[in-house]
Enzyme design. Structure first.
Site, PDB file in Angstrom:
ATOM      1  N   ASP A  79      39.189  33.918  37.332  1.00 44.69           N
ATOM      2  CA  ASP A  79      39.348  35.060  37.728  1.00 44.69           C
ATOM      3  C   ASP A  79      40.718  35.747  36.964  1.00 44.69           C
ATOM      4  O   ASP A  79      40.793  37.358  36.959  1.00 44.69           O
ATOM      5  CB  ASP A  79      38.639  35.477  39.258  1.00 44.69           C
ATOM      6  CG  ASP A  79      37.477  35.371  38.931  1.00 44.69           C
ATOM      7  OD1 ASP A  79      36.515  35.509  38.467  1.00 44.69           O
ATOM      8  OD2 ASP A  79      37.280  35.451  40.540  1.00 44.69           O
ATOM      9  N   ARG A 104      40.604  31.411  44.198  1.00 47.82           N
ATOM     10  CA  ARG A 104      42.384  33.044  43.065  1.00 47.82           C
ATOM     11  C   ARG A 104      43.923  32.701  43.646  1.00 47.82           C
ATOM     12  O   ARG A 104      44.167  33.773  42.815  1.00 47.82           O
ATOM     13  CB  ARG A 104      41.525  34.296  42.902  1.00 47.82           C
ATOM     14  CG  ARG A 104      40.671  34.209  42.859  1.00 47.82           C
ATOM     15  CD  ARG A 104      40.224  35.754  42.237  1.00 47.82           C
ATOM     16  NE  ARG A 104      40.627  36.195  41.395  1.00 47.82           N
ATOM     17  CZ  ARG A 104      40.418  37.794  41.525  1.00 47.82           C
ATOM     18  NH1 ARG A 104      40.012  38.478  42.244  1.00 47.82           N
ATOM     19  NH2 ARG A 104      41.548  38.078  40.231  1.00 47.82           N
ATOM     20  N   ARG A 154      38.182  41.147  51.886  1.00 50.25           N
ATOM     21  CA  ARG A 154      38.770  41.159  50.983  1.00 50.25           C
ATOM     22  C   ARG A 154      40.705  41.208  52.348  1.00 50.25           C
ATOM     23  O   ARG A 154      41.002  40.179  52.192  1.00 50.25           O
ATOM     24  CB  ARG A 154      39.204  41.037  49.885  1.00 50.25           C
ATOM     25  CG  ARG A 154      38.466  40.575  48.479  1.00 50.25           C
ATOM     26  CD  ARG A 154      38.153  39.135  48.150  1.00 50.25           C
ATOM     27  NE  ARG A 154      36.671  38.751  48.031  1.00 50.25           N
ATOM     28  CZ  ARG A 154      36.951  38.587  46.571  1.00 50.25           C
ATOM     29  NH1 ARG A 154      37.235  38.698  45.920  1.00 50.25           N
ATOM     30  NH2 ARG A 154      35.787  38.337  46.187  1.00 50.25           N
ATOM     31  N   HIS A 183      35.451  45.169  47.160  1.00 53.94           N
ATOM     32  CA  HIS A 183      37.208  44.765  46.788  1.00 53.94           C
ATOM     33  C   HIS A 183      36.603  47.214  46.547  1.00 53.94           C
ATOM     34  O   HIS A 183      35.737  47.995  46.403  1.00 53.94           O
ATOM     35  CB  HIS A 183      37.634  45.315  45.347  1.00 53.94           C
ATOM     36  CG  HIS A 183      38.363  43.911  45.498  1.00 53.94           C
ATOM     37  ND1 HIS A 183      37.906  43.193  44.390  1.00 53.94           N
ATOM     38  CD2 HIS A 183      38.915  43.456  46.760  1.00 53.94           C
ATOM     39  CE1 HIS A 183      38.467  42.134  44.490  1.00 53.94           C
ATOM     40  NE2 HIS A 183      39.412  42.098  45.988  1.00 53.94           N
ATOM     41  N   CYS A 277      38.696  46.412  37.445  1.00 56.25           N
ATOM     42  CA  CYS A 277      39.415  45.038  37.442  1.00 56.25           C
ATOM     43  C   CYS A 277      40.097  44.046  36.611  1.00 56.25           C
ATOM     44  O   CYS A 277      41.082  43.258  36.888  1.00 56.25           O
ATOM     45  CB  CYS A 277      38.313  44.447  38.042  1.00 56.25           C
ATOM     46  SG  CYS A 277      37.224  44.895  39.474  1.00 56.25           S
TER      47      CYS A 277
HETATM   48  N1  ARG Z   1      35.566  37.477  41.071  1.00 49.72           N
HETATM   49  C1  ARG Z   1      36.758  38.402  41.065  1.00 49.72           C
HETATM   50  C2  ARG Z   1      36.316  37.999  42.898  1.00 49.72           C
HETATM   51  O1  ARG Z   1      35.336  38.169  43.363  1.00 49.72           O
HETATM   52  C3  ARG Z   1      36.565  39.817  41.034  1.00 49.72           C
HETATM   53  C4  ARG Z   1      37.158  40.451  41.129  1.00 49.72           C
HETATM   54  C5  ARG Z   1      37.259  41.642  41.058  1.00 49.72           C
HETATM   55  N2  ARG Z   1      38.465  42.943  40.952  1.00 49.72           N
HETATM   56  C6  ARG Z   1      37.945  43.753  41.542  1.00 49.72           C
HETATM   57  N3  ARG Z   1      39.722  44.349  41.240  1.00 49.72           N
HETATM   58  N4  ARG Z   1      37.332  44.136  41.720  1.00 49.72           N
HETATM   59  O2  ARG Z   1      37.592  38.640  43.143  1.00 49.72           O
END
Ligand code: ARG
Length: 284
Positions: A79, A104, A154, A183, A277
């Site tokens: 990612d 991550r 998050r 997000h 992203c």
């Molecule tokens: N697969 C990543 C996650 O879930 C995607 C992140 C997308 N980034 C963003 N800035 N919305 O963390």
């Protein structure tokens, strides 16, 4: 006679400013785990296509006169292409990220190292979980900047307080309620100092009220365009780089005097990401 300048339906002229972006190529991109509802490890990913699409995004920025620096991708961090999550930079101050999920976690150190080697001297390692510009979006005029701060999926609300003290800017906490828009940058795009595009239903009612007060000229995204991550857009104040699948949103931003720049990142959408992203703005 009414001047065209004051005519309510005449779009305002929009002004671009040159931006500095950090991106990370999807050399190791795949969907091998699922940490958002867009990710399905049973769906194959075409990495070569992802690379071509990512490079077209990079070239679109260069064509608009912006600069793009590249962060070296690391294996086992599929990612990492979503560079926006790795830090937030305001006035040359870098607040590093701390990721919610272990998959991550390793990206945070790579970003810190990049900023240090690029000569940034105010680089702060965070105490609380924040996923960079995924949840922390800068808005407002330069002398009066604020940070719009998402939480719910998050970023930890305590990170909002941390960001306010690191940046010395007001932080506006916003509660996200729909897991597809996990997000802030999937539910809201900052188009210029006073204009956002957003999906009201992605926010708790009290946060909707806050945003309506702050941004009376907000553009509401058609639901179908939010559902292709149309709001995951990058604006330089005039040009709005957005997913090509979000055609109605492109029309809406054009009606407001912006210039839509559609790009196709269909492979990266499988990871739950779009143009924003992939793009970390370096506000030096
Ligand atoms: N697969 C990543 C996650 O879930 C995607 C992140 C997308 N980034 C963003 N800035 N919305 O963390």
């Amino acid at each position: 006679m009414t001047s065209v300048l004051s005519h309510p339906s005449a779009p305002r002229a929009r002004t671009a400013t040159r931006r500095r972006y950090l991106m990370c190529p999807p050399e190791h991109f795949t969907v091998s785990y699922a940490i958002n509802p867009w990710m399905d490890p049973s769906v194959p990913v075409d990495r070569d296509l992802a690379m071509r699409q990512w490079d077209a995004l990079r070239r679109a920025y260069l064509g608009l006169g912006h600069s793009v620096e590249v962060l070296d991708p690391l294996p086992d961090l599929p990612d990492m292409v979503f560079a926006a999550n790795g830090a937030t930079v305001v006035d040359g101050t870098v607040l590093g990220a701390r990721f919610r999920y272990a998959e991550r976690a390793g990206e945070a150190a790579a970003h810190l190292a990049w900023f240090r080697s690029a000569g940034f001297t105010r680089v702060v390692e965070p105490e609380f979980v924040n996923e960079g510009e995924g949840d922390l979006l800068v808005a407002g005029p330069p002398e009066d900047q604020i940070v719009l701060a998402g939480t719910g999926f998050r970023t930890d609300p305590r990170a909002h307080v941390e960001a306010a003290s690191v940046f010395g800017r007001p932080v506006v906490p916003l509660d996200l309620v729909d897991p597809r828009y996990y997000h802030l940058d999937t539910a809201l795009a900052v188009l210029d100092e006073t204009t956002i595009a957003w999906l009201p239903a992605a926010f708790a009612p009290a946060s909707q009220d806050v945003l309506r007060d702050l941004f009376p000229d907000a553009i509401t995204v058609p639901a179908a365009d939010a559902a292709v991550l149309g709001l995951n857009a990058v604006s330089d104040g005039r040009h709005v780089v957005l997913p090509i699948q979000a055609g109605d949103l492109a029309d809406a931003v054009a009606e407001h005097g912006f210039v839509p720049v559609p790009v196709d990142l269909s492979e990266l959408l499988k990871g739950g990401g779009g143009p924003k992203c992939c793009t970390l703005e370096v506000r030096a």
